[in-house]
Write an enzyme that holds these catalytic residues in place. Structure first.
Site, PDB file in Angstrom:
ATOM      1  N   THR A   1      20.227   6.978  28.304  1.00  0.00           N
ATOM      2  CA  THR A   1      21.420   7.559  27.684  1.00  0.00           C
ATOM      3  C   THR A   1      21.594   7.037  26.255  1.00  0.00           C
ATOM      4  O   THR A   1      21.465   5.830  26.019  1.00  0.00           O
ATOM      5  CB  THR A   1      22.667   7.228  28.530  1.00  0.00           C
ATOM      6  OG1 THR A   1      22.446   7.755  29.839  1.00  0.00           O
ATOM      7  CG2 THR A   1      23.932   7.830  27.943  1.00  0.00           C
TER       8      THR A   1
ATOM      9  N   TRP B   1      15.950   9.065  31.724  1.00  0.00           N
ATOM     10  CA  TRP B   1      17.409   8.915  31.768  1.00  0.00           C
ATOM     11  C   TRP B   1      17.940   7.852  30.816  1.00  0.00           C
ATOM     12  O   TRP B   1      18.876   7.132  31.179  1.00  0.00           O
ATOM     13  CB  TRP B   1      17.871   8.597  33.198  1.00  0.00           C
ATOM     14  CG  TRP B   1      17.708   9.741  34.129  1.00  0.00           C
ATOM     15  CD1 TRP B   1      16.865   9.797  35.208  1.00  0.00           C
ATOM     16  CD2 TRP B   1      18.397  10.994  34.094  1.00  0.00           C
ATOM     17  NE1 TRP B   1      16.983  11.013  35.826  1.00  0.00           N
ATOM     18  CE2 TRP B   1      17.916  11.763  35.164  1.00  0.00           C
ATOM     19  CE3 TRP B   1      19.368  11.546  33.239  1.00  0.00           C
ATOM     20  CZ2 TRP B   1      18.363  13.056  35.409  1.00  0.00           C
ATOM     21  CZ3 TRP B   1      19.825  12.843  33.490  1.00  0.00           C
ATOM     22  CH2 TRP B   1      19.320  13.567  34.566  1.00  0.00           C
TER      23      TRP B   1
ATOM     24  N   GLU C   1      23.464   2.503  37.105  1.00  0.00           N
ATOM     25  CA  GLU C   1      23.648   1.048  37.287  1.00  0.00           C
ATOM     26  C   GLU C   1      23.503   0.629  38.729  1.00  0.00           C
ATOM     27  O   GLU C   1      24.246  -0.210  39.236  1.00  0.00           O
ATOM     28  CB  GLU C   1      25.008   0.596  36.750  1.00  0.00           C
ATOM     29  CG  GLU C   1      25.074   0.686  35.256  1.00  0.00           C
ATOM     30  CD  GLU C   1      26.473   0.681  34.729  1.00  0.00           C
ATOM     31  OE1 GLU C   1      27.418   0.804  35.514  1.00  0.00           O
ATOM     32  OE2 GLU C   1      26.609   0.590  33.511  1.00  0.00           O
TER      33      GLU C   1
ATOM     34  N   GLU D   1      12.377   4.966  35.066  1.00  0.00           N
ATOM     35  CA  GLU D   1      11.182   5.757  34.710  1.00  0.00           C
ATOM     36  C   GLU D   1      11.148   6.993  35.601  1.00  0.00           C
ATOM     37  O   GLU D   1      11.822   7.032  36.638  1.00  0.00           O
ATOM     38  CB  GLU D   1       9.930   4.903  34.921  1.00  0.00           C
ATOM     39  CG  GLU D   1       9.955   3.674  34.026  1.00  0.00           C
ATOM     40  CD  GLU D   1       8.738   2.778  34.161  1.00  0.00           C
ATOM     41  OE1 GLU D   1       7.906   3.004  35.080  1.00  0.00           O
ATOM     42  OE2 GLU D   1       8.615   1.859  33.336  1.00  0.00           O
TER      43      GLU D   1
ATOM     44  N   SER E   1      15.380   3.035  41.585  1.00  0.00           N
ATOM     45  CA  SER E   1      16.014   1.877  42.234  1.00  0.00           C
ATOM     46  C   SER E   1      15.073   0.688  42.350  1.00  0.00           C
ATOM     47  O   SER E   1      15.506  -0.458  42.266  1.00  0.00           O
ATOM     48  CB  SER E   1      16.479   2.280  43.642  1.00  0.00           C
ATOM     49  OG  SER E   1      17.295   3.414  43.560  1.00  0.00           O
TER      50      SER E   1
ATOM     51  N   GLY F   1      43.852  24.469  42.421  1.00  0.00           N
ATOM     52  CA  GLY F   1      43.410  25.758  42.978  1.00  0.00           C
ATOM     53  C   GLY F   1      42.260  26.327  42.165  1.00  0.00           C
ATOM     54  O   GLY F   1      41.415  25.588  41.646  1.00  0.00           O
TER      55      GLY F   1
HETATM   56  C1  LIG Z   1      23.316  10.907  33.555  1.00  0.00           C
HETATM   57  C2  LIG Z   1      22.502   9.702  33.851  1.00  0.00           C
HETATM   58  C3  LIG Z   1      22.440   8.680  32.924  1.00  0.00           C
HETATM   59  C4  LIG Z   1      21.639   7.561  33.149  1.00  0.00           C
HETATM   60  N1  LIG Z   1      21.541   6.599  32.178  1.00  0.00           N
HETATM   61  C5  LIG Z   1      20.601   5.617  32.306  1.00  0.00           C
HETATM   62  C6  LIG Z   1      20.316   4.726  31.223  1.00  0.00           C
HETATM   63  O1  LIG Z   1      20.954   4.778  30.176  1.00  0.00           O
HETATM   64  N2  LIG Z   1      19.307   3.847  31.367  1.00  0.00           N
HETATM   65  C7  LIG Z   1      18.564   3.755  32.520  1.00  0.00           C
HETATM   66  O2  LIG Z   1      17.650   2.927  32.587  1.00  0.00           O
HETATM   67  N3  LIG Z   1      18.825   4.581  33.574  1.00  0.00           N
HETATM   68  C8  LIG Z   1      19.815   5.500  33.499  1.00  0.00           C
HETATM   69  N4  LIG Z   1      20.062   6.364  34.536  1.00  0.00           N
HETATM   70  C9  LIG Z   1      19.220   6.296  35.720  1.00  0.00           C
HETATM   71  C10 LIG Z   1      19.918   5.737  36.947  1.00  0.00           C
HETATM   72  O3  LIG Z   1      20.178   4.377  36.767  1.00  0.00           O
HETATM   73  C11 LIG Z   1      18.997   6.035  38.143  1.00  0.00           C
HETATM   74  O4  LIG Z   1      19.062   7.416  38.368  1.00  0.00           O
HETATM   75  C12 LIG Z   1      19.404   5.248  39.364  1.00  0.00           C
HETATM   76  O5  LIG Z   1      19.121   3.895  39.194  1.00  0.00           O
HETATM   77  C13 LIG Z   1      18.691   5.739  40.630  1.00  0.00           C
HETATM   78  O6  LIG Z   1      17.317   5.857  40.439  1.00  0.00           O
HETATM   79  P1  LIG Z   1      16.585   7.219  40.851  1.00  0.00           P
HETATM   80  O7  LIG Z   1      17.309   8.332  40.211  1.00  0.00           O
HETATM   81  O8  LIG Z   1      15.144   7.086  40.561  1.00  0.00           O
HETATM   82  O9  LIG Z   1      16.806   7.349  42.417  1.00  0.00           O
HETATM   83  P2  LIG Z   1      15.885   6.738  43.572  1.00  0.00           P
HETATM   84  O10 LIG Z   1      15.576   5.315  43.323  1.00  0.00           O
HETATM   85  O11 LIG Z   1      14.753   7.657  43.810  1.00  0.00           O
HETATM   86  O12 LIG Z   1      16.871   6.813  44.806  1.00  0.00           O
HETATM   87  C14 LIG Z   1      17.295   8.064  45.361  1.00  0.00           C
HETATM   88  C15 LIG Z   1      17.931   7.817  46.714  1.00  0.00           C
HETATM   89  O13 LIG Z   1      16.957   7.310  47.622  1.00  0.00           O
HETATM   90  C16 LIG Z   1      17.565   6.471  48.572  1.00  0.00           C
HETATM   91  N5  LIG Z   1      16.909   5.154  48.515  1.00  0.00           N
HETATM   92  C17 LIG Z   1      16.047   4.688  47.568  1.00  0.00           C
HETATM   93  N6  LIG Z   1      15.636   3.458  47.879  1.00  0.00           N
HETATM   94  C18 LIG Z   1      16.232   3.107  49.041  1.00  0.00           C
HETATM   95  C19 LIG Z   1      16.228   1.938  49.876  1.00  0.00           C
HETATM   96  N7  LIG Z   1      15.520   0.845  49.579  1.00  0.00           N
HETATM   97  N8  LIG Z   1      16.982   1.940  50.976  1.00  0.00           N
HETATM   98  C20 LIG Z   1      17.740   3.002  51.297  1.00  0.00           C
HETATM   99  N9  LIG Z   1      17.789   4.140  50.567  1.00  0.00           N
HETATM  100  C21 LIG Z   1      17.057   4.184  49.446  1.00  0.00           C
HETATM  101  C22 LIG Z   1      19.050   6.369  48.194  1.00  0.00           C
HETATM  102  O14 LIG Z   1      19.772   7.307  48.941  1.00  0.00           O
HETATM  103  C23 LIG Z   1      19.041   6.769  46.737  1.00  0.00           C
HETATM  104  O15 LIG Z   1      20.293   7.308  46.344  1.00  0.00           O
HETATM  105  C24 LIG Z   1      20.913   7.456  34.365  1.00  0.00           C
HETATM  106  C25 LIG Z   1      21.014   8.473  35.320  1.00  0.00           C
HETATM  107  C26 LIG Z   1      21.787   9.578  35.074  1.00  0.00           C
HETATM  108  C27 LIG Z   1      21.848  10.661  36.102  1.00  0.00           C
END
Ligand SMILES: Cc1cc2nc3c(=O)[nH]c(=O)nc-3n(C[C@H](O)[C@H](O)[C@H](O)COP(=O)(O)OP(=O)(O)OC[C@H]3O[C@@H](n4cnc5c(N)ncnc54)[C@H](O)[C@@H]3O)c2cc1C
Length: 545
Positions: free
Chosen positions: A305, A303, A527, A270, A275, A503
């Site tokens: 896909t 997100w 994932e 969402e 995460s 390059g």
């Molecule tokens: C091109 C693309 C396709 C996607 N396709 C799908 C899809 O088909 N279906 C779907 O459901 N999702 C999809 N996603 C979403 C993807 O699974 C999420 O982006 C991913 O799970 C991370 O969630 P977030 O982007 O909210 O990052 P966040 O949860 O905000 O995390 C960002 C960063 O915060 C830090 N962090 C967060 N929590 C912690 C913790 N507890 N401890 C330490 N560090 C932490 C880490 O460094 C992490 O990398 C897609 C994303 C992209 C970019």
């Protein structure tokens, strides 16, 4: 396995086991991982590298046993073992107190004279250059031996299809951000690719995970987004349904998924929840529409896909509004919708419910489009709750089971993409001339290609090993997660190394390597973004908690 490789891996295994045991103590069997995140990440990563080295060494041995022995494979196994062992020793030396591996163990293993000597010779630059020269000579071709005629036949036919039908249009789809064309979907249906690992009882081929991975690799080598990622979504939904669906649901949904008649999107993330999946807010409220019992879905998703083209979305939503219930308040739904090809869509149900989708523009991974979604009282019949009444509150666990399968798949996707980068880079190195000779004749280029190929071989073999392990036990989580973590990092690194070998032309759109670089960057994000995969899945799997 050469004695050198055996010596190194025995030492590395003894050390990583001791490091895991020490980290278990430090984190009270994993419960305190968040109080020791940096260390837990280091242990998780090192354990993954050791597992990858063991998988590559086992492959080299199997190859010899099958009478298919190959000197380059043996050299790769030794070089990779040497490289990760040297890295493990350096990491421990730099963080001695945290790792808690006793001097007694280190002196007998990674610091022992014979192990040091084996590490030095196994990964000597001259050995890697030799591998590199072989890679340039064969233009990086993937002739990895696969145990079993079926997998090999599957690879040949997938390669033929991918190179003939997918590769020629991959560049156009990427540059114009087009939707994967129906011709590719139809060809994949005809080839039975959507049902490879779906049990035969539900209309699939029941061939298990390895052929499915091999196909994914070949498709991803031609295009990550326009072919290689198409099997991932049905895989995730299938595993969740097999684990938690009722018999009637399996009979109803799996045959059309296997036939490729239903395209699938996975909707978990969402805008404000990534995460921390247990905090998903999108609501599913029980209700009735035109006398039919069901749920009204309301909320935002991000997100997703393939959400436009998909005929069904596997959607994680909150059936119990009490946020304190966390994961236990979540349920998994199969949400039917009309299919659209563009970057935007709007659906209005006869009962008034709506679903709007807008694709977010991305630098790579184009071909399926990833959508932000808005649901407003979108009606779904009660029988679309996975597990029906018994599945209420179990969505999180079913989704995680699906993700384990998705991660295995992604190991294959990453290996295929890295393979594509290796092939174009080896070819470029053979053909590009500077200072009067091919750049592949320079030592450093050979060394780089040798390391790229070696890492890729390890990524492929840890993924294959995870596929076989999953065939034995569908519930495993650690092995596919390690495969995903390692293979995705390899894809990022190999594509970037390949770009450097190209390059300035590596930055030009007309050279495929520039697409591979931007495509690879998404792999460690979905994932379970890399840090979360390391901490919440792999470290937990190793340490408990
Ligand atoms: C091109 C693309 C396709 C996607 N396709 C799908 C899809 O088909 N279906 C779907 O459901 N999702 C999809 N996603 C979403 C993807 O699974 C999420 O982006 C991913 O799970 C991370 O969630 P977030 O982007 O909210 O990052 P966040 O949860 O905000 O995390 C960002 C960063 O915060 C830090 N962090 C967060 N929590 C912690 C913790 N507890 N401890 C330490 N560090 C932490 C880490 O460094 C992490 O990398 C897609 C994303 C992209 C970019």
């Amino acid at each position: 396995m050469s004695t050198e490789t055996t010596t190194i891996l025995k030492a590395a295994r003894a050390v990583i086991d001791e490091a895991i045991a020490a980290a278990k103590k430090t984190t009270q069997d994993g419960k305190g991982i968040d109080d020791h995140q940096v260390h837990a990440e280091r242990v998780a990563y090192a354990a993954t590298e050791v597992a990858a080295a063991e998988a590559l060494a086992a492959y080299a041995t199997d190859r010899r046993t099958a009478g298919q022995g190959d000197d380059t494979t043996d050299r790769m196994a030794a070089a990779f073992a040497g490289e990760i062992a040297a890295k493990l020793r350096a990491t421990i030396d730099a963080n001695d107190d945290d790792f808690g591996v006793s001097s007694a163990v280190l002196d007998k293993t990674l610091r022992a004279a014979d192990v040091r000597a084996a590490i030095c010779s196994a990964q000597h630059e001259s050995r890697l250059r030799e591998i590199g020269r072989d890679v340039i000579r064969t233009r990086g071709a993937n002739n990895a031996y696969i145990d079993g005629d079926i997998a090999e036949m599957v690879r040949d036919s997938a390669r033929q299809f991918a190179r003939k039908d997918v590769a020629p249009i991959a560049e156009r789809i990427h540059r114009h951000d087009e939707m994967v064309p129906e011709t590719i979907l139809q060809a994949m249906r005809d080839l039975g690719y959507f049902g490879m690992s779906i049990p035969e009882a539900y209309g699939g081929q029941g061939m298990g995970n390895l052929p499915m991975i091999v196909i994914t690799e070949e498709l991803s080598c031609a295009s990550l987004a326009a072919a290689g990622s198409l099997i991932t979504r049905p895989e995730i939904l299938t595993k969740a349904l097999v684990k938690g669906g009722t018999e009637a649901q399996k009979q109803h949904w799996l045959p059309p998924v296997a036939a490729g008649d239903l395209m699938v999107g996975i909707s978990v993330t969402e805008p404000d929840t990534g995460s921390d999946v247990a905090s998903v807010r999108c609501r599913a409220e029980r209700g009735e529409q035109s006398g039919q019992a069901g749920f009204f879905i309301s909320g935002a998703k991000a997100w997703c896909t393939f959400a436009g083209r998909a005929n069904v979305l596997a959607l994680l939503a909150r059936t119990n509004p009490d946020m304190k219930l966390g994961a236990k308040g979540l349920s998994l739904f199969i949400v039917p919708k009309e299919a659209f090809d563009g970057h935007e869509f709007a659906i209005k149900q006869p009962g008034g419910g709506t679903l709007d989708g807008t694709a977010d523009r991305t630098p790579g991974y184009r071909g399926m489009h990833s959508f932000t979604l808005a649901f407003d009282r979108y009606f779904v019949p009660a029988e679309n709750l996975v597990g029906e009444a018994g599945g209420e509150g179990k969505g999180f666990y079913l989704q995680m089971a699906g993700f384990a399968a998705g991660r295995l798949q992604t190991g294959g996707r990453a290996s295929g993409l890295a393979q594509a980068a290796l092939e174009v880079t080896a070819t470029y190195a053979a053909e590009r001339k500077q200072f009067g000779k091919a750049i592949g004749d320079f030592q450093l280029t050979q060394y780089k290609l040798g390391r790229m190929a070696t890492h890729l071989a390890a990524a492929r073999q840890i993924t294959y090993a995870a596929a076989r392990a999953m065939d034995e036990n569908e519930s495993i989580v650690l092995e596919p997660s390690m495969a995903k973590l390692f293979a995705c990092d390899v894809a990022v690194w190999v594509t970037q190394e390949g770009q450097l070998v190209h390059g300035g032309w590596g930055y030009a759109e007309e050279f495929a390597i520039s697409r591979y670089v931007v495509d690879a960057q998404v792999l460690p994000i979905f994932e379970g973004v890399k840090p979360i995969l390391e901490l919440k899945v792999i470290a937990r799997g190793l340490l408990g908690g």
